[in-house]
Scaffold this motif. Sequence first.
Motif, PDB file in Angstrom:
ATOM      1  N   THR A   1       1.167  -1.103   0.628  1.00 32.36           N
ATOM      2  CA  THR A   1      -0.146  -0.117  -0.149  1.00 32.36           C
ATOM      3  C   THR A   1       0.665   1.460   0.168  1.00 32.36           C
ATOM      4  O   THR A   1       1.629   1.538   0.400  1.00 32.36           O
ATOM      5  CB  THR A   1      -0.855   0.480   1.436  1.00 32.36           C
ATOM      6  OG1 THR A   1      -1.560  -1.370   1.687  1.00 32.36           O
ATOM      7  CG2 THR A   1      -2.382   1.344   1.377  1.00 32.36           C
ATOM      8  N   ALA A   2       0.380   2.211  -1.317  1.00 33.81           N
ATOM      9  CA  ALA A   2       1.860   2.648  -1.792  1.00 33.81           C
ATOM     10  C   ALA A   2       0.957   4.044  -0.004  1.00 33.81           C
ATOM     11  O   ALA A   2      -0.679   4.491  -0.504  1.00 33.81           O
ATOM     12  CB  ALA A   2       1.961   3.516  -2.685  1.00 33.81           C
ATOM     13  N   GLN A   3       1.781   4.821   0.552  1.00 35.98           N
ATOM     14  CA  GLN A   3       1.058   6.575   0.831  1.00 35.98           C
ATOM     15  C   GLN A   3       2.260   7.677   0.705  1.00 35.98           C
ATOM     16  O   GLN A   3       3.669   7.338   0.405  1.00 35.98           O
ATOM     17  CB  GLN A   3       1.254   5.799   2.627  1.00 35.98           C
ATOM     18  CG  GLN A   3       0.328   4.920   3.235  1.00 35.98           C
ATOM     19  CD  GLN A   3       1.105   4.407   4.939  1.00 35.98           C
ATOM     20  OE1 GLN A   3       1.789   5.359   5.461  1.00 35.98           O
ATOM     21  NE2 GLN A   3      -0.061   3.989   5.156  1.00 35.98           N
ATOM     22  N   ASP A   4       1.083   8.370   0.411  1.00 37.81           N
ATOM     23  CA  ASP A   4       1.521   9.842   0.625  1.00 37.81           C
ATOM     24  C   ASP A   4       1.789  10.400   1.325  1.00 37.81           C
ATOM     25  O   ASP A   4       2.040  10.430   2.571  1.00 37.81           O
ATOM     26  CB  ASP A   4       0.730  10.945  -0.335  1.00 37.81           C
ATOM     27  CG  ASP A   4       1.218  11.387  -1.146  1.00 37.81           C
ATOM     28  OD1 ASP A   4       2.733  11.446  -1.411  1.00 37.81           O
ATOM     29  OD2 ASP A   4      -0.005  12.328  -1.605  1.00 37.81           O
ATOM     30  N   ALA A   5       2.917  10.770   1.392  1.00 34.64           N
ATOM     31  CA  ALA A   5       3.225  11.540   2.934  1.00 34.64           C
ATOM     32  C   ALA A   5       3.032  13.050   2.813  1.00 34.64           C
ATOM     33  O   ALA A   5       2.992  13.821   3.626  1.00 34.64           O
ATOM     34  CB  ALA A   5       5.463  12.212   2.758  1.00 34.64           C
TER      35      ALA A   5
END
Length: 71
Positions: A67-71
């Motif tokens: 799961t890619a999380q945006d900073a």
Amino acid sequence: MDKWNRGTFSAKTLKRTAEVMAISILPLDLTACINNTKVDTTSMASLGLISELEKGEFLKKVPYQTTAQDA
């Protein structure tokens, strides 16, 4: 026994004093290496047991999801 002059005595005394101080400071240096924080394993892939990975061929396809999380 050898006779020591003032220079030899001072040099040996200074060396021994430095050794004792280094030995007494060493445990304090090692306590800085202890890290009690828990490791965040949410970004790691679960590969299963090591005994299962060692069976069969060396290269194995391991399914995982990210799961890619945006900073």
